[in-house]
Scaffold this active site. Structure first.
Site, short mmCIF file in Angstrom:
data_model
loop_
_atom_site.label_atom_id
_atom_site.label_comp_id
_atom_site.label_asym_id
_atom_site.label_seq_id
_atom_site.Cartn_x
_atom_site.Cartn_y
_atom_site.Cartn_z
N LYS A 39 34.92 37.97 37.20
CA LYS A 39 36.32 37.80 37.60
C LYS A 39 36.95 39.11 38.04
O LYS A 39 36.78 40.14 37.40
CB LYS A 39 37.10 37.23 36.42
CG LYS A 39 38.52 36.82 36.76
CD LYS A 39 38.99 35.72 35.83
CE LYS A 39 40.40 35.25 36.15
NZ LYS A 39 40.63 34.89 37.53
N GLY A 44 35.52 44.66 32.33
CA GLY A 44 34.13 44.95 32.71
C GLY A 44 33.93 44.93 34.21
O GLY A 44 33.23 45.79 34.77
N CYS A 45 34.53 43.96 34.86
CA CYS A 45 34.36 43.82 36.31
C CYS A 45 35.02 44.99 37.05
O CYS A 45 34.52 45.45 38.08
CB CYS A 45 34.90 42.48 36.79
SG CYS A 45 34.01 41.09 36.06
N THR A 46 36.13 45.47 36.52
CA THR A 46 36.80 46.63 37.12
C THR A 46 35.94 47.88 36.95
O THR A 46 35.78 48.66 37.89
CB THR A 46 38.19 46.83 36.49
OG1 THR A 46 38.97 45.65 36.76
CG2 THR A 46 38.89 48.05 37.07
N ALA A 49 33.06 47.60 39.50
CA ALA A 49 33.53 47.82 40.88
C ALA A 49 33.87 49.29 41.10
O ALA A 49 33.54 49.87 42.14
CB ALA A 49 34.74 46.94 41.16
#
Length: 155
Positions: A39, A44-46, A49
């Site tokens: 998401k 974690g995704c930030t 990225a």
């Protein structure tokens, strides 16, 4: 049937953050990093990225295209890109996430005692011929880009 190193990467066409179609087979001739993540703008995704962003010059220098894939829509992707100054493309794979499923990156997940279908954090390196060069099914979000560059001896 499990994906193996050397297998042709499953082809797909998905819309990017601007709604423009991106077709994997049209990227032949260059290495592609395909990373699936749950998401936009979650911790974690930030981290993942931003690790790709922070190592972007190395990917660019070696002509490697980076594509992030989640089930978020183009508007969400555009905000995520703007907020974190991400220099690469994000693609939308809407549920039931057929592209993620073809890469064994969508399935049953468990969180706090409940089960649900979701996107798994997996990463693939596809060589210039369109074949799987590396697969990562145990991803450390904060260092995935570093790991790839190290494994490809490009850091």
């Amino acid at each position: 049937m499990a994906l193996q190193i050397g297998d042709p990467a499953p082809d797909f066409t998905l819309p990017d953050q601007n709604g423009d179609p991106v077709k994997l087979s049209e990227l032949k001739g260059q290495r592609v990093v395909l990373y699936f993540y749950p998401k936009d703008d979650t911790p974690g995704c930030t981290k993942e990225a931003c690790n790709f962003r922070d190592r972007w010059s190395s990917f660019e220098e070696h002509g490697i295209r980076v594509l992030g894939i989640s089930k978020d829509n183009a508007t969400s992707h555009a905000k995520f890109i703007g907020k974190h100054e991400l220099p690469f493309t994000l693609l939308t794979d809407l549920e039931p996430c057929p592209v993620a499923a073809s890469y064994e990156s969508y399935g049953l997940k468990k969180f706090m005692g409940r089960e649900y279908m979701g996107m798994m954090r997996h990463t693939f390196v596809i060589d210039a011929e369109g074949k799987l060069e590396r697969t990562y099914f145990k991803v450390k979000a904060a260092t995935m880009a570093d790991t790839i560059l190290s494994d490809l001896a490009l850091d």
